[in-house]
Design a protein around this motif. Sequence first.
Motif, short mmCIF file in Angstrom:
data_model
loop_
_atom_site.label_atom_id
_atom_site.label_comp_id
_atom_site.label_asym_id
_atom_site.label_seq_id
_atom_site.Cartn_x
_atom_site.Cartn_y
_atom_site.Cartn_z
N THR A 202 0.84 -1.19 0.00
CA THR A 202 0.00 0.00 0.00
C THR A 202 0.88 1.24 0.00
OG1 THR A 202 -0.09 0.19 2.42
CG2 THR A 202 -1.72 -1.26 1.36
N THR A 203 0.34 2.35 -0.45
CA THR A 203 1.12 3.59 -0.43
C THR A 203 1.42 4.01 1.01
OG1 THR A 203 -0.94 4.86 -0.61
CG2 THR A 203 0.30 4.44 -2.65
N ALA A 204 0.56 3.62 1.95
CA ALA A 204 0.82 3.93 3.35
C ALA A 204 2.06 3.20 3.84
CB ALA A 204 -0.39 3.57 4.21
N GLU A 205 2.24 1.95 3.43
CA GLU A 205 3.42 1.18 3.84
C GLU A 205 4.69 1.80 3.26
OE1 GLU A 205 2.03 -3.43 4.35
OE2 GLU A 205 1.79 -2.56 2.35
N VAL A 206 4.61 2.23 2.01
CA VAL A 206 5.78 2.85 1.39
C VAL A 206 6.08 4.20 2.03
CG1 VAL A 206 6.71 3.79 -0.76
CG2 VAL A 206 5.38 1.67 -0.80
N THR A 207 5.05 4.98 2.30
CA THR A 207 5.23 6.28 2.93
C THR A 207 5.87 6.15 4.30
OG1 THR A 207 3.32 7.17 1.75
CG2 THR A 207 4.07 8.39 3.68
N ALA A 208 5.48 5.12 5.05
CA ALA A 208 6.04 4.92 6.39
C ALA A 208 7.55 4.74 6.33
CB ALA A 208 5.39 3.70 7.05
N VAL A 209 8.04 4.07 5.30
CA VAL A 209 9.48 3.85 5.15
C VAL A 209 10.16 5.11 4.62
CG1 VAL A 209 11.25 2.52 3.95
CG2 VAL A 209 9.20 1.37 4.83
N ALA A 210 9.57 5.74 3.62
CA ALA A 210 10.18 6.91 3.00
C ALA A 210 10.30 8.08 3.97
CB ALA A 210 9.36 7.34 1.78
N THR A 211 9.40 8.16 4.94
CA THR A 211 9.46 9.25 5.90
C THR A 211 10.31 8.92 7.12
OG1 THR A 211 7.40 8.46 6.94
CG2 THR A 211 7.21 10.16 5.24
N PHE A 212 10.73 7.67 7.24
CA PHE A 212 11.54 7.26 8.40
C PHE A 212 13.02 7.55 8.18
CE2 PHE A 212 14.04 4.14 10.78
CZ PHE A 212 13.54 4.31 12.06
N TYR A 213 13.52 7.31 6.98
CA TYR A 213 14.94 7.44 6.69
C TYR A 213 15.26 8.81 6.12
CZ TYR A 213 15.18 2.39 7.33
OH TYR A 213 15.11 1.12 7.86
N THR A 214 16.26 9.46 6.70
CA THR A 214 16.59 10.83 6.29
C THR A 214 17.27 10.91 4.93
OG1 THR A 214 18.69 10.73 7.50
CG2 THR A 214 16.78 11.60 8.69
N MET A 215 17.75 9.80 4.40
CA MET A 215 18.40 9.85 3.09
C MET A 215 17.40 10.03 1.95
SD MET A 215 21.42 6.99 3.42
CE MET A 215 22.15 7.39 1.84
N TYR A 216 16.12 9.86 2.25
CA TYR A 216 15.09 10.08 1.24
C TYR A 216 14.53 11.48 1.38
CZ TYR A 216 15.41 5.02 0.97
OH TYR A 216 15.88 3.73 0.85
N ARG A 217 14.66 12.29 0.33
CA ARG A 217 14.18 13.66 0.36
C ARG A 217 12.70 13.68 0.00
NH1 ARG A 217 18.56 14.66 3.10
NH2 ARG A 217 20.45 14.25 1.92
N ARG A 218 11.95 14.51 0.71
CA ARG A 218 10.51 14.58 0.47
C ARG A 218 10.10 15.84 -0.28
NH1 ARG A 218 7.00 11.88 3.19
NH2 ARG A 218 5.77 12.47 1.38
N ARG A 219 11.06 16.67 -0.62
CA ARG A 219 10.75 17.87 -1.39
C ARG A 219 11.94 18.15 -2.32
NH1 ARG A 219 10.94 22.42 3.44
NH2 ARG A 219 13.05 21.98 4.20
N PRO A 220 11.74 18.96 -3.36
CA PRO A 220 12.82 19.24 -4.30
C PRO A 220 14.08 19.71 -3.58
CG PRO A 220 10.76 20.10 -5.14
CD PRO A 220 10.48 19.64 -3.73
N SER A 221 15.22 19.26 -4.05
CA SER A 221 16.48 19.62 -3.41
C SER A 221 17.54 19.87 -4.48
CB SER A 221 16.94 18.53 -2.44
OG SER A 221 17.01 17.28 -3.09
N GLY A 222 18.70 20.28 -4.04
CA GLY A 222 19.74 20.72 -4.96
C GLY A 222 20.53 19.58 -5.58
N ASP A 223 21.37 19.95 -6.53
CA ASP A 223 22.26 18.97 -7.16
C ASP A 223 23.26 18.43 -6.16
OD1 ASP A 223 21.05 19.38 -9.63
OD2 ASP A 223 22.44 20.97 -10.20
N TYR A 224 23.58 19.23 -5.15
CA TYR A 224 24.57 18.82 -4.15
C TYR A 224 23.99 18.97 -2.75
CZ TYR A 224 27.52 19.21 -8.22
OH TYR A 224 28.04 19.06 -9.48
#
Length: 286
Positions: A77-99
Amino acid sequence: MTTSSSERGVSLGMPELPAPAYPDDVRARLETDAREVIARYPDSRSALLPLLHLVQAEEGHVTRTGMRFCADMLGLTTAEVTAVATFYTMYRRRPSGDYQVGVCTNTLCAVMGGDAIFEELQEHLGVGNGETTDDGKVTLEHIECNAACDFAPVVMVNWEFFDNQTPASAKRLVDDLRAGRPVTPTRGAPLCTFKETARVLAGFPDDRDGAVESGGSAGPASLVGLKLAKGESAPARVVHPRGEAARTEAPHEPSPTEHLSSHDAPQDTSASDPAHPAGPAAEEGE
């Protein structure tokens, strides 16, 4: 007394629409890559972390579309994926820079000058923690320990090490990144963009010349600790108090395994910057 839903910050408007799908050509390409990743695992659910890196490599951050794609490919489910994506800081949740420029502000790096570096970079770039410069080049953030305490204070760019920094050397580093000038990490692979880094983290080979052969090594302090752990004795070393005359021994010449990047600060680290000395400025109780 009761409060209204608006006062509690609760929205009673229309529910959020489903995430849009990738264009057909993008979806087909990502599906090919995703199947290759999933085939590496006996349980497809285990492929979620690399798949999140894969969709991050597509757009530079993990979008709702990317999470929907991961859910579809893995039967989650998208809820299961969201739970993981929001747990780890290496995944950005908004646009970010090249570096992604991360300044370690954990204890040792902080007292060696990491806090000063982070504060000056915020002012120099005109951004706060997790924010991106107007040109889309640099996203600044403070990060947790990256196990490089013997090189403190440490700055990381797209997870590559830039050791022994000062506010001055860190500002020069971000200026070079924004200007497109060549930047060489102290250790590890040559620098690439955040999207390219995300694809490597997804498990795909880095085909750039010399990238695979490049690597870091433990610092001298780590190696001394290893010898002590093995029961080997270490040579006695006299440490002069701050402010005494300069040491008389010859300066240390780094070996090939102690590579210094063009953005390394002098090896006295933050003590080399008079405006940001390491350690207390006054005696206790003053």
